[in-house]
Design an enzyme around this catalytic site. Structure first.
Site, PDB file in Angstrom:
ATOM      1  N   VAL A  75       0.813  -1.009   0.278  1.00 42.08           N
ATOM      2  CA  VAL A  75      -0.007  -0.065   0.021  1.00 42.08           C
ATOM      3  C   VAL A  75       0.888   1.158   0.095  1.00 42.08           C
ATOM      4  CG1 VAL A  75      -1.623   1.305   1.303  1.00 42.08           C
ATOM      5  CG2 VAL A  75      -1.936  -0.963   0.917  1.00 42.08           C
ATOM      6  N   GLY A 120       4.609   4.050   3.086  1.00 43.41           N
ATOM      7  CA  GLY A 120       4.113   2.875   2.365  1.00 43.41           C
ATOM      8  C   GLY A 120       4.028   1.568   3.146  1.00 43.41           C
ATOM      9  N   LYS A 121       3.572   0.466   3.262  1.00 43.71           N
ATOM     10  CA  LYS A 121       3.629  -0.616   3.925  1.00 43.71           C
ATOM     11  C   LYS A 121       3.418  -2.028   3.041  1.00 43.71           C
ATOM     12  CE  LYS A 121       4.950  -1.546   8.139  1.00 43.71           C
ATOM     13  NZ  LYS A 121       5.737  -0.535   9.362  1.00 43.71           N
ATOM     14  N   GLY A 122       3.844  -2.880   3.225  1.00 47.98           N
ATOM     15  CA  GLY A 122       3.544  -4.083   2.477  1.00 47.98           C
ATOM     16  C   GLY A 122       3.540  -5.413   3.265  1.00 47.98           C
TER      17      GLY A 122
END
Ligand code: NAD
Length: 435
Positions: A75, A120-122
């Site tokens: 994201v 962001g992050k995942g």
């Protein structure tokens, strides 16, 4: 090969404790901060949704020859202030809303420090503890390949989070490098941060989040005229963040008296040696069974009287019941989003100070930024230089948050988020919204 840290299985499924949706919590925090900062409803609305939500489904060959499907997320919340930046989580509870919340907190964390990165992050939804090193490598490489050009050294830069570590970052870097071309391979080292030292990581990155937490505690203790020497603390989660914070805090003369992880909780009012406990976790995968300690239930852990509590596991672990039970002077949020909105007024009524996640655990992204800069300039900074820079930046940002909170008469979380939202807002106002 570097051992993958004990990953984070949870003893209780999230729903069993009725945890709220983390993205709702992130939005509640944003709304409060946007009001205090006085930003326009348009900016608030832009920030209320990430720019991109990427979901990839990909097959990986298991050691037994069978193929298994995995679901991965990335994201990208905001890049108005710089490339998207944020960790990759391997955990069975990873979901789109969790990753959205975590990505938005990264935007505010970077903006709060005035670091030229966005948020962001995942993550991948699976339990890494149940896989061999070879399978973890194939899962990581296949995920990186599936993300393709959605990550990049000037576009979106992952880092370690729950269930991932330097080795996993090195596999991501190597996969990315080998896919994008040969001539500028070295220019792509900085596609991820939190790498091992051998493969382009920075001195001080592994301990940076824990170190940043202790800088915040030291500032708090100075402001409150509180003597850390002889004080007590408890830690939930004993992975990268919890174990390093515990070890560094012990150097002040403070004593770790209760600690827990995915498997259970332990205590010893005479103190637990965090260095030896780290060895025990490396050998056994959990703090449980550490010699000389007694077992606690989760409820007993939260009711343990101590001066400082460091949540360093997953989000939304402090609900209303936990807040009522807590008997501490200070909560320092090592984890991202560990506190439910409904728990905050209870914490305030009990006059417990709370240093919020986007400040308390920001040492990690600060040193990730230093790693990125070192890679970009082909430099290697001494540990001392990294630590000095981190210390200065943490202290400066801590002061800016407490001053802002005093000026606006708000809590520290709202102050930290409001400073960040103001910075993001100014960039939108100056640049305008295309077209
Ligand atoms: P990690 O995987 O190294 O450790 C996680 C720890 O939490 C483990 O000890 C695990 O057993 C424990 N845990 C998991 N579920 C639990 C549960 N239900 N109850 C109790 N304990 C549980 O992960 P980490 O990198 O230390 O990250 C911990 C937190 O800190 C996360 O919220 C992460 O987003 C945040 N954070 C990490 C960094 C970083 O640099 N690694 C930076 C900023 C914030």
């Amino acid at each position: 090969m570097v051992k993958v840290m004990a990953d984070s299985e949870t003893a209780l499924p999230e729903a069993a404790r009725g945890k709220p949706n983390p993205y709702d919590v992130a939005l509640q925090q944003l709304d409060k901060a946007a009001r205090v900062a006085g930003v326009s409803p348009a900016i608030r609305n832009i920030l209320s949704q990430p720019k991109n939500e990427i979901i990839v489904n990909f097959p990986v060959r298991m050691d037994n020859g069978e193929y298994k499907m995995f679901k991965g997320y990335r994201v990208q919340h905001s890049n108005i202030l710089g490339p998207y930046k944020g960790g990759i989580r391997y955990h069975e509870q990873v979901s789109l809303d969790e990753v959205k919340a975590l990505a938005s907190w990264m935007t505010y964390k970077c903006a709060l420090h005035d670091i030229p990165f966005g948020g962001g992050k995942g993550g991948i939804k699976f339990t890494p503890r149940q896989h061999s090193q070879a399978e973890l490598e194939r899962i990581t490489r296949r995920f990186t390949h599936a993300l393709g050009a959605n990550i990049g050294p000037e576009y979106d830069i992952p880092a370690p989070d729950v269930g991932t570590n330097g080795q996993i970052m090195v596999w991501m870097m190597d996969t990315y490098m080998n896919v994008v071309g040969f001539t500028d391979k070295n220019a792509n080292r900085r596609v991820v941060t939190g790498k091992t030292l051998n493969s382009g990581g920075s001195h001080g990155r592994e301990t940076a989040t824990g170190q940043g937490i202790v800088h915040c505690i030291a500032e708090w203790a100075r402001d409150r005229r509180f003597d850390l020497n002889g004080s007590t603390y408890s830690v939930q989660g004993f992975g990268n963040v919890g174990s390093n914070a515990a070890k560094i805090l012990a150097r002040t003369g403070a004593s770790l008296i209760a600690v827990g992880d995915w498997k259970g909780y332990i205590a010893n009012s005479d103190g637990i040696n965090p260095y030896k406990l780290t060895d025990h976790v490396q050998k056994t995968g959990s703090v449980v069974g550490y010699p000389g300690t007694r077992a606690l239930t989760r409820a007993e852990f939260f009711a343990t009287s101590a001066d400082i509590f460091i949540p360093a596991a997953l989000e939304l672990e402090i609900g209303v019941e936990e807040a009522k039970a807590l008997n501490v002077k200070l909560i320092v949020e090592g984890a991202n989003g560990p506190t439910e909105t409904a728990a905050e007024p209870i914490i305030r009524e009990k006059s417990i100070d709370l240093i919020p996640d986007i400040l308390a655990n920001s040492g990690g992204v600060v040193v990730s930024y230093y790693e990125w800069l070192q890679n970009k300039r082909s430099e290697r900074w001494e540990l001392e230089e990294v630590e000095d820079r981190l210390a200065k930046r943490m202290k400066r940002t801590y002061l800016s948050v407490t001053e802002y909170a005093a000026m606006k008469k708000c809590d520290w979380r709202t102050a930290a988020t409001a400073i960040a939202v103001e910075r993001v807002s100014r960039a939108y106002v100056e640049r305008g919204i295309f077209p």
